[in-house]
Design an enzyme around this catalytic site. Structure first.
Site, mmCIF file in Angstrom:
data_model
loop_
_atom_site.group_PDB
_atom_site.id
_atom_site.type_symbol
_atom_site.label_atom_id
_atom_site.label_comp_id
_atom_site.label_asym_id
_atom_site.label_seq_id
_atom_site.Cartn_x
_atom_site.Cartn_y
_atom_site.Cartn_z
ATOM 1 N N GLU A 45 0.871 -1.173 0.000
ATOM 2 C CA GLU A 45 0.000 0.000 0.000
ATOM 3 C C GLU A 45 0.906 1.220 0.000
ATOM 4 O OE1 GLU A 45 -2.740 2.454 3.101
ATOM 5 O OE2 GLU A 45 -2.940 0.270 3.191
ATOM 6 N N CYS A 49 -4.149 7.002 5.729
ATOM 7 C CA CYS A 49 -3.982 6.654 4.317
ATOM 8 C C CYS A 49 -5.250 6.925 3.525
ATOM 9 C CB CYS A 49 -3.574 5.197 4.172
ATOM 10 S SG CYS A 49 -4.629 4.046 5.086
#
Length: 497
Positions: free
Chosen positions: A245, A282
């Site tokens: 990620e 995020c």
């Protein structure tokens, strides 16, 4: 050459707190991976795996006060936020224990022989087996839920894969504490402690992804760091899956009808979401398409009022603080960009939240591409559009994302078309909500097109376990040679297709 010390640093002052460990050498990485690999056979016992996950959750809960204190000292995220994160982390561990017990993750499929089929079909029995040792790279912004005891570790252990975790340098003491609790949990249920091994150091992370006994990797972090490890994983003599990620802008589209209907509510919601955790999630909404005109002005005014009331805050470390201050200054100085609330330095150790505005037309001309890149911290960009065509044009220039959000009215003629345009951009598409907050659930997907992630998998939810498994089919194999999971009598009572 002396081993480099690993220090715990107070982000509120920038001063070292204590030496926690030393960076691992190549020889120590080799020993760590081999120790973890030796624990693979013990992890084959599904009952023991489920017990390990529940024992780890119990020990983390029991040590909660110490865990939260350690994490706050190294991240400045605060006891309230960290208490919630710890609860999420232990719930995640227990949920994967339930996944292991239930057994459908093994995806057992049996096709009985049929000589009349075209072509004739033999006896075929398929299930999934663990890949092997998994390298886990801890995140900076979630010292618990996406770090040592986090989702990558929990899902890998649930799959039957030992883990070697590369601690994040922002919270080494927290990492050591959590790793010790996981290893204690393993010993308590009769498993080798080396089903979990912790290492420190930048070079250690590179050595880890290159080790021939490492079978897969999970990473949460920056595009630059993640891409370097991804490339290293692909360049090995035997490439391995790298589930990274890396970064996400998390665009939001506000329709004209939505702005007319509830501009103030949407503005307040955006401000709360983009400043949550000092903008270090995020899933922070980092780019917003909002209409021009009176309704759009009311939205911008509401964001201005809410963000102006936000107190200066401490970021995870001074390097990130410096990048935020520099990045927001460079963006604010671009021609045509205005700052209703100027983001940047709030003091020697803090930052101020803020947001920038720009005409969507400027982005369509290829100007100011920096505004279409993630800026880690409490800032977002609001692009004002004049037409539906401008929305489409700007969306076509966006990279892949973890999330995309549509703010729409109850009766909204643009909703269906915009939802269709947002879907290819992200792994999770929201309507009339905010992306900060990722539920741990079977239907969850936390991933998205590159650079959000390097694979199509999720790192949150029950299906995260699939990253660490591979399918194997047995053909025309006598019953006594089959794994119990695949035998006709189904002695383990597994769900099968």
């Amino acid at each position: 050459m002396a081993a480099e010390p690993v220090w715990s640093v107070d982000p509120r002052t920038g001063k070292p707190r204590e030496q926690v460990a030393v960076e691992a050498t190549a020889e120590e990485i080799d020993r760590a991976v081999r120790a973890a690999s030796a624990a693979r056979e013990a992890l084959a016992d599904r009952t023991a795996r489920a017990a390990l996950l529940r024992a780890a959750a119990d020990l983390l809960d029991e040590a909660g006060e110490h865990v939260i204190e350690a994490a706050d000292a190294e991240t400045a995220l605060g006891p309230v936020r960290l208490t919630g994160e710890l609860a999420r982390t232990t719930a995640q561990l227990r949920s994967f224990a339930d996944v292991v017990d239930e057994g459908s993750f093994l995806d057992v499929r049996i096709d009985l022989p049929d000589p009349t089929a075209i072509p004739p079909r033999p006896d075929l029995r398929r299930w999934k087996i663990p890949l092997g040792v998994v390298a886990v790279y801890a995140a900076s912004n979630f010292p618990l839920a996406f770090s040592v005891p986090g989702g990558d570790t929990a899902s890998a252990l649930a799959a039957g894969c030992p883990v070697v975790i590369k601690a994040h340098p922002d919270h080494p003491a927290t990492s050591e504490l959590c790793a010790s609790l996981l290893r204690r949990a393993a010993a308590a249920v009769g498993l080798p402690e080396d089903v979990v091994v912790l290492v420190h150091g930048f070079d250690a992370g590179v050595e880890l992804v290159r080790h021939p006994l490492v079978a897969a990797a999970g990473f949460t972090g920056s595009v630059r760091g993640g891409r370097a490890l991804f490339d290293a994983a692909a360049a090995r003599p035997v490439p391995i899956p790298f589930h990274g990620e890396l970064g996400s802008l998390n665009p939001v589209v506000i329709t004209g009808a939505a702005a007319e209907e509830r501009a103030a509510e949407i503005g307040a919601g955006l401000a709360a979401s983009m400043t949550m955790g000092q903008g270090q999630f995020c899933t922070k909404p980092g780019f917003v398409l909002a209409p021009t005109g009176e309704a759009g002005d009311r939205f911008v005014s509401a964001v201005t009022d809410a963000v102006s009331e936000t107190e200066p805050g401490v970021m995870l470390d001074h390097r990130m603080r410096g990048s935020f201050v520099t990045g927001t200054q460079e963006r604010a100085e671009l021609p045509g960009v205005t700052a209703p609330v100027l983001p940047g330095s709030g003091g020697e150790h803090t930052v101020n939240a803020g947001f920038l505005t720009v005409d969507a037309a400027a982005l369509l001309k290829g100007e100011h591409d920096a505004l279409l890149e993630e800026c880690f911290g409490p800032v977002t960009v609001v692009a004002r559009y004049d037409s539906r065509e401008e929305i489409t044009g700007v969306l076509s220039r966006l990279p892949g994302n973890l999330t995309a959000t549509l703010q729409m009215a109850e009766e909204d003629p643009d909703a269906a078309g915009l939802l269709a345009e947002l879907t290819p951009l992200a792994g999770r598409v929201l309507v009339n909500g905010w992306p900060t907050g990722v539920a741990v659930a079977g239907a969850q997907h936390h991933g998205g097109p590159y650079p959000a992630t390097t694979s199509t998998s999720t790192s949150v939810g029950a299906t995260a376990i699939e990253r660490w498994l591979r399918p194997v089919t047995y053909q025309s194999t006598p019953q006594h040679l089959l794994p119990p999971e695949l035998r006709d009598d189904n002695p383990l009572g597994l769900p099968r297709r």
